[in-house]
Design an enzyme around this catalytic site. Structure first.
Site, PDB file in Angstrom:
ATOM      1  CG  ASP A   1       7.623   2.150  14.714  1.00 32.19           C
ATOM      2  OD1 ASP A   1       7.053   1.246  15.338  1.00 32.19           O
ATOM      3  OD2 ASP A   1       7.564   2.338  13.578  1.00 32.19           O
TER       4      ASP A   1
ATOM      5  CG  ASP B   1       3.699   9.408   6.602  1.00 32.33           C
ATOM      6  OD1 ASP B   1       4.537   9.670   6.079  1.00 32.33           O
ATOM      7  OD2 ASP B   1       3.855   8.131   7.223  1.00 32.33           O
TER       8      ASP B   1
ATOM      9  CG  HIS C   1      -0.369  -0.077   2.441  1.00 28.47           C
ATOM     10  ND1 HIS C   1      -0.029  -0.998   3.158  1.00 28.47           N
ATOM     11  CD2 HIS C   1       0.262   0.921   3.400  1.00 28.47           C
ATOM     12  CE1 HIS C   1       0.586  -0.685   4.379  1.00 28.47           C
ATOM     13  NE2 HIS C   1       0.775   0.136   4.403  1.00 28.47           N
TER      14      HIS C   1
ATOM     15  CE  LYS D   1      -3.205   3.794   5.643  1.00 30.53           C
ATOM     16  NZ  LYS D   1      -2.144   3.775   6.697  1.00 30.53           N
TER      17      LYS D   1
ATOM     18  CG  HIS E   1       1.020   7.903  11.792  1.00 34.11           C
ATOM     19  ND1 HIS E   1       2.420   7.441  11.956  1.00 34.11           N
ATOM     20  CD2 HIS E   1       0.748   7.608  10.699  1.00 34.11           C
ATOM     21  CE1 HIS E   1       2.837   7.094  10.661  1.00 34.11           C
ATOM     22  NE2 HIS E   1       1.791   7.337   9.882  1.00 34.11           N
TER      23      HIS E   1
ATOM     24  CG  ASP F   1      -1.134   7.021   7.438  1.00 33.01           C
ATOM     25  OD1 ASP F   1      -0.021   8.143   7.486  1.00 33.01           O
ATOM     26  OD2 ASP F   1      -0.602   5.752   7.468  1.00 33.01           O
TER      27      ASP F   1
ATOM     28  CG  ASP G   1      10.488   6.202   3.300  1.00 27.37           C
ATOM     29  OD1 ASP G   1       9.805   5.245   3.204  1.00 27.37           O
ATOM     30  OD2 ASP G   1      10.069   7.368   3.642  1.00 27.37           O
ATOM     31  CD  GLN G   2       9.224   3.720   9.942  1.00 32.06           C
ATOM     32  OE1 GLN G   2       8.382   4.673   9.872  1.00 32.06           O
ATOM     33  NE2 GLN G   2       8.883   2.470  10.151  1.00 32.06           N
TER      34      GLN G   2
END
Length: 309
Positions: free
Chosen positions: A131, A104, A79, A252, A246, A106, A190-191
């Site tokens: 995280d 972001d 996604h 979502k 988030h 979302d 990319d994280q």
């Protein structure tokens, strides 16, 4: 004070970009906001609609991103599109700012971002939240990408960025080199890159600025971490009220069945938009009465049983 806020979006997410931007404006009625959008294909009509819904003391600049720049980067989360990598070139895309807040799409902003915006990053490249999913649920993952136990893995959905540092270090060039080394191992795109590059250069923020489903589950479950580092414990203990929700999981905020904290705010913001292109209407699904009731019940129990609001 002018706040510089960066989003990244393609045409499919233009409607959600608009609502996220409105959530920023709503809690900062007197603050001038400069929005920057890393744009991988938003139509002219959708760009115009997003701009038309912003108030007078906000500005918006769409920065056209060439997806070919990121063609060698892996896409292994179904996604997530190539758009996610665009921020690696932020120093180049926004040459006239030294500090930006990346969000972001979302996310929904619930409370003032000023304490976050005014955080002194010192010599660090980014300010970010730990995280919990990686640190507590997916233990051992960060070591695969070269991190040490005391280097806490952060979520890249909310980043306070020292752009001056990014330019000095040529983050995009470093990213390309990092990917060559870890592309067969990395899972979080990319994280992972940002975590790998910024070891020892992160200002860890309180999790109220990037409150995710794992944070919620941790607090509701009364889970106590085995990590006794005072900094870690302080940062994962979210100070209320939550500033940024988030919705990084499958639920979502634009889905009627989403029951995560603050999801009802999405519908209110969508309803407040002045300009709504026809193609956006199908993206704003109204929750059923049953879904509204479930949200209401979850909200009450979160606040009064668990102190989450």
């Amino acid at each position: 004070t002018v706040m510089n806020i960066v989003f990244a979006a393609d045409n499919n997410y233009a409607a959600y970009l608009c609502v996220a931007a409105k959530s920023v404006e709503t809690v900062h009625p007197d603050t001038a906001i400069r929005f920057y959008v890393l744009d991988t294909g938003i139509s002219e009509a959708n760009r115009a609609a997003v701009a038309a819904n912003l108030r007078e003391n906000s500005s918006i600049r769409f920065i056209t991103v060439n997806s070919d720049d990121f063609s060698t980067f892996p896409l292994n989360i179904k996604h997530i599109s190539i758009t996610t990598y665009a921020r690696l070139k932020l120093g180049e895309y926004i040459p006239d700012c030294d500090k930006v807040l990346y969000l972001d799409i979302d996310v929904l902003v619930k409370d003032s971002l000023k304490p976050l915006w005014e955080t002194d990053l010192g010599d660090n490249c980014v300010g970010a939240c730990i995280d919990l999913f990686i640190e507590e649920t997916n233990k051992g993952y960060k070591q695969k990408i070269g991190m040490e136990a005391q280097e806490y893995y952060f979520n890249a959905g909310v980043l306070l960025i020292n752009l001056e540092k990014w330019r000095q270090n040529d983050i995009f060039k470093m990213s390309c080199e990092w990917v060559e080394r870890y592309k067969d191992i990395m899972e979080y795109q990319d994280q992972d890159i940002l975590n790998g590059l910024f070891k020892g250069q992160v200002c860890y923020l309180n999790s109220c600025f990037n409150f995710m489903p794992t944070n919620y589950d941790f607090m509701v479950g009364g889970t106590v971490s085995e990590n006794h580092d005072p900094l870690y414990r302080d940062r994962i203990n979210a100070v209320m009220p939550v500033s940024i929700c988030h919705y990084c999981g499958p639920e979502k905020q634009w889905l009627g069945h989403c029951r995560f904290l603050g999801a009802e705010q999405f519908g209110k913001l969508a309803a407040s938009l002045k300009t709504v292109p026809e193609e956006w209407k199908s993206k704003f699904s109204e929750p059923t009465i049953k879904q509204k009731f479930k949200r209401w019940r979850r909200r009450l129990s979160a606040k009064f049983l668990h102190g989450i609001y």
